[in-house]
Design a protein around this motif. Structure first.
Motif, mmCIF file in Angstrom:
data_model
loop_
_atom_site.group_PDB
_atom_site.id
_atom_site.type_symbol
_atom_site.label_atom_id
_atom_site.label_comp_id
_atom_site.label_asym_id
_atom_site.label_seq_id
_atom_site.Cartn_x
_atom_site.Cartn_y
_atom_site.Cartn_z
ATOM 1 N N ILE A 53 0.812 -1.225 0.000
ATOM 2 C CA ILE A 53 0.000 0.000 0.000
ATOM 3 C C ILE A 53 0.843 1.272 0.000
ATOM 4 O O ILE A 53 0.298 2.373 -0.081
ATOM 5 C CB ILE A 53 -0.968 0.051 1.203
ATOM 6 C CG1 ILE A 53 -0.187 0.164 2.516
ATOM 7 C CG2 ILE A 53 -1.912 -1.134 1.215
ATOM 8 C CD1 ILE A 53 -1.045 0.584 3.694
ATOM 9 N N PHE A 54 2.160 1.128 0.082
ATOM 10 C CA PHE A 54 3.019 2.306 0.191
ATOM 11 C C PHE A 54 3.628 2.664 -1.167
ATOM 12 O O PHE A 54 4.371 1.879 -1.748
ATOM 13 C CB PHE A 54 4.115 2.068 1.229
ATOM 14 C CG PHE A 54 3.579 1.864 2.615
ATOM 15 C CD1 PHE A 54 3.011 2.922 3.314
ATOM 16 C CD2 PHE A 54 3.610 0.612 3.211
ATOM 17 C CE1 PHE A 54 2.497 2.740 4.588
ATOM 18 C CE2 PHE A 54 3.100 0.413 4.490
ATOM 19 C CZ PHE A 54 2.535 1.487 5.177
ATOM 20 N N SER A 55 3.302 3.879 -1.639
ATOM 21 C CA SER A 55 3.824 4.338 -2.927
ATOM 22 C C SER A 55 5.281 4.757 -2.817
ATOM 23 O O SER A 55 6.048 4.625 -3.774
ATOM 24 C CB SER A 55 2.982 5.513 -3.443
ATOM 25 O OG SER A 55 3.062 6.616 -2.536
ATOM 26 N N ASP A 56 5.661 5.277 -1.656
ATOM 27 C CA ASP A 56 7.022 5.774 -1.439
ATOM 28 C C ASP A 56 7.407 5.538 0.014
ATOM 29 O O ASP A 56 6.545 5.514 0.909
ATOM 30 C CB ASP A 56 7.116 7.277 -1.754
ATOM 31 C CG ASP A 56 6.785 7.580 -3.204
ATOM 32 O OD1 ASP A 56 7.716 7.598 -4.022
ATOM 33 O OD2 ASP A 56 5.586 7.788 -3.491
ATOM 34 N N ILE A 57 8.710 5.375 0.236
ATOM 35 C CA ILE A 57 9.219 5.175 1.588
ATOM 36 C C ILE A 57 10.292 6.217 1.877
ATOM 37 O O ILE A 57 11.213 6.402 1.068
ATOM 38 C CB ILE A 57 9.795 3.756 1.774
ATOM 39 C CG1 ILE A 57 8.690 2.709 1.561
ATOM 40 C CG2 ILE A 57 10.418 3.598 3.159
ATOM 41 C CD1 ILE A 57 9.189 1.278 1.650
ATOM 42 N N PHE A 58 10.153 6.910 3.005
ATOM 43 C CA PHE A 58 11.114 7.932 3.402
ATOM 44 C C PHE A 58 11.743 7.549 4.734
ATOM 45 O O PHE A 58 11.087 6.968 5.602
ATOM 46 C CB PHE A 58 10.429 9.295 3.527
ATOM 47 C CG PHE A 58 9.974 9.845 2.204
ATOM 48 C CD1 PHE A 58 10.786 10.689 1.468
ATOM 49 C CD2 PHE A 58 8.740 9.486 1.693
ATOM 50 C CE1 PHE A 58 10.381 11.180 0.243
ATOM 51 C CE2 PHE A 58 8.317 9.968 0.459
ATOM 52 C CZ PHE A 58 9.146 10.816 -0.269
ATOM 53 N N MET A 59 13.005 7.882 4.880
ATOM 54 C CA MET A 59 13.737 7.598 6.106
ATOM 55 C C MET A 59 14.195 8.920 6.697
ATOM 56 O O MET A 59 14.944 9.665 6.063
ATOM 57 C CB MET A 59 14.932 6.682 5.812
ATOM 58 C CG MET A 59 14.519 5.356 5.188
ATOM 59 S SD MET A 59 15.923 4.269 4.843
ATOM 60 C CE MET A 59 15.083 2.892 4.011
ATOM 61 N N VAL A 60 13.696 9.222 7.907
ATOM 62 C CA VAL A 60 13.968 10.520 8.510
ATOM 63 C C VAL A 60 14.288 10.376 9.990
ATOM 64 O O VAL A 60 14.029 9.340 10.612
ATOM 65 C CB VAL A 60 12.762 11.485 8.357
ATOM 66 C CG1 VAL A 60 12.313 11.598 6.916
ATOM 67 C CG2 VAL A 60 11.590 11.042 9.245
ATOM 68 N N SER A 61 14.839 11.431 10.532
ATOM 69 C CA SER A 61 14.908 11.601 11.980
ATOM 70 C C SER A 61 14.231 12.933 12.272
ATOM 71 O O SER A 61 14.790 13.990 11.967
ATOM 72 C CB SER A 61 16.349 11.616 12.491
ATOM 73 O OG SER A 61 16.377 12.025 13.851
ATOM 74 N N ALA A 62 13.019 12.878 12.819
ATOM 75 C CA ALA A 62 12.305 14.117 13.126
ATOM 76 C C ALA A 62 13.064 14.928 14.165
ATOM 77 O O ALA A 62 13.044 16.164 14.140
ATOM 78 C CB ALA A 62 10.896 13.794 13.618
ATOM 79 N N PHE A 63 13.776 14.245 15.055
ATOM 80 C CA PHE A 63 14.498 14.930 16.137
ATOM 81 C C PHE A 63 15.681 15.738 15.594
ATOM 82 O O PHE A 63 15.882 16.899 15.950
ATOM 83 C CB PHE A 63 14.974 13.913 17.169
ATOM 84 C CG PHE A 63 15.702 14.521 18.323
ATOM 85 C CD1 PHE A 63 15.029 15.258 19.287
ATOM 86 C CD2 PHE A 63 17.073 14.369 18.461
ATOM 87 C CE1 PHE A 63 15.704 15.828 20.356
ATOM 88 C CE2 PHE A 63 17.766 14.932 19.527
ATOM 89 C CZ PHE A 63 17.075 15.670 20.477
ATOM 90 N N THR A 64 16.488 15.126 14.699
ATOM 91 C CA THR A 64 17.646 15.836 14.135
ATOM 92 C C THR A 64 17.287 16.566 12.844
ATOM 93 O O THR A 64 18.100 17.311 12.306
ATOM 94 C CB THR A 64 18.792 14.852 13.844
ATOM 95 O OG1 THR A 64 18.393 13.951 12.788
ATOM 96 C CG2 THR A 64 19.139 14.045 15.091
#
Length: 301
Positions: free
Chosen positions: A146-157
């Motif tokens: 169901i996921f069109s795109d995947i992002f990898m983040v650190s909201a904290f940094t």
């Protein structure tokens, strides 16, 4: 407004403590949602508004989605799903430090499948795990279909946040902006001020104080010198909880007031006179008026 404006709603959903509020604040560039280590801190839908190029992005920070047990739980989860259903883009947040997909997140994915909704996956807290673990988690989610795109983040940094923000802005439909350019939230200032104090309450007492505590702004008085007087009441359900909030010799509530006043002064950019009281109000979690103030459905099932 630009010649070719775009505008749309982006819902951030996920299990409790996935980092939705931290990510929202990073996207907006200002605090609009409170953050604490205590799960299920966000109680209602919070709109955060920002501009990216020609696009006005309206983020919906929702309460964490989990298996509800109490009336307040049911109302919070219902608000989260309402935010997702109304959105142009759904972003599912997952805390990769959990390493394996938890039951709450699996339930979110299952419901989106039932609704035939496509979403993007936002893997958060990537600074806490190794790359091979991260790639394994991404692959497990990719297989859900169901996921069109995947992002990898650190909201904290804020690592990866700018790239995600630009992607989301590009996905929004054409249309006029819904809010003035300088508006960053639809939350009334009295409510936001109460939320700031509630955050400090949980940050300092999240090990000792249960969820049966809330904060209400009773007085907001502005003076000619530009300063503002804010009187708030911290409501708890039992006398023993009142003693915890006050602390020995009133030291705890003084520390709470100092922390909240400092942040409110920074946020409002003026001098703040903050006065805090603590009162016992048994059964406030079953008071329909409290739910109305938060924009929650008292009768949610």
């Amino acid at each position: 407004m630009p010649d070719h404006p775009r505008c749309g709603f982006i819902a951030l959903v996920g299990a409790p403590n996935a980092g939705k509020s931290t990510l929202l604040n990073a996207m907006i560039g200002s605090k609009v949602s409170i953050v604490s280590p205590k799960v299920q801190t966000t109680r209602t839908r919070v709109l955060g508004i920002t501009i990216q190029g020609d696009a006005q992005m309206i983020f919906v920070d929702t309460p964490g989605i989990f298996k509800p047990k109490r009336r307040l739980d049911r109302a919070m989860v219902a608000a989260a799903w309402q935010g997702a259903e109304d959105a142009d883009v759904i972003g599912v947040l997952y805390d990769v430090s959990r390493r394996s997909i938890d039951e709450d997140t699996r339930s979110i994915v299952a419901r989106l499948k039932e609704q035939g909704r496509e979403a993007i996956l936002i893997l958060n807290k990537i600074d806490l795990v190794k790359r091979d673990v991260l790639l394994g988690i991404a692959d497990a989610f990719r297989q859900e279909g169901i996921f069109s795109d995947i992002f990898m983040v650190s909201a904290f940094t804020e690592d990866g946040v700018a790239h995600l923000k630009q992607f989301l802005a590009d996905r929004l439909p054409d249309g006029p902006w819904h809010f003035p350019e300088d508006q960053i939230s639809d939350m009334p200032m009295r409510l936001l001020a109460a939320e700031i104090t509630r955050e400090k309450l949980f940050l300092q007492l999240h090990q000792e104080l249960p969820y049966s505590a809330t904060v209400e702004t009773e007085v907001w008085e502005e003076f000619d010198d530009g300063s503002v007087k804010i009187s708030q009441v911290i409501f708890v359900q039992r006398e023993s909880q009142k003693a915890i909030v006050l602390g020995k010799g009133g030291q705890r509530i003084k520390a709470l007031g100092s922390a909240a006043r400092s942040e409110l002064t920074h946020m409002l950019e003026r001098r703040v006179h903050l006065i805090l009281f603590v009162k016992v109000r048994e059964g406030w979690v079953d008071d329909p008026e409290r739910y109305s103030a938060w924009g929650l459905d008292f009768g949610a099932s």
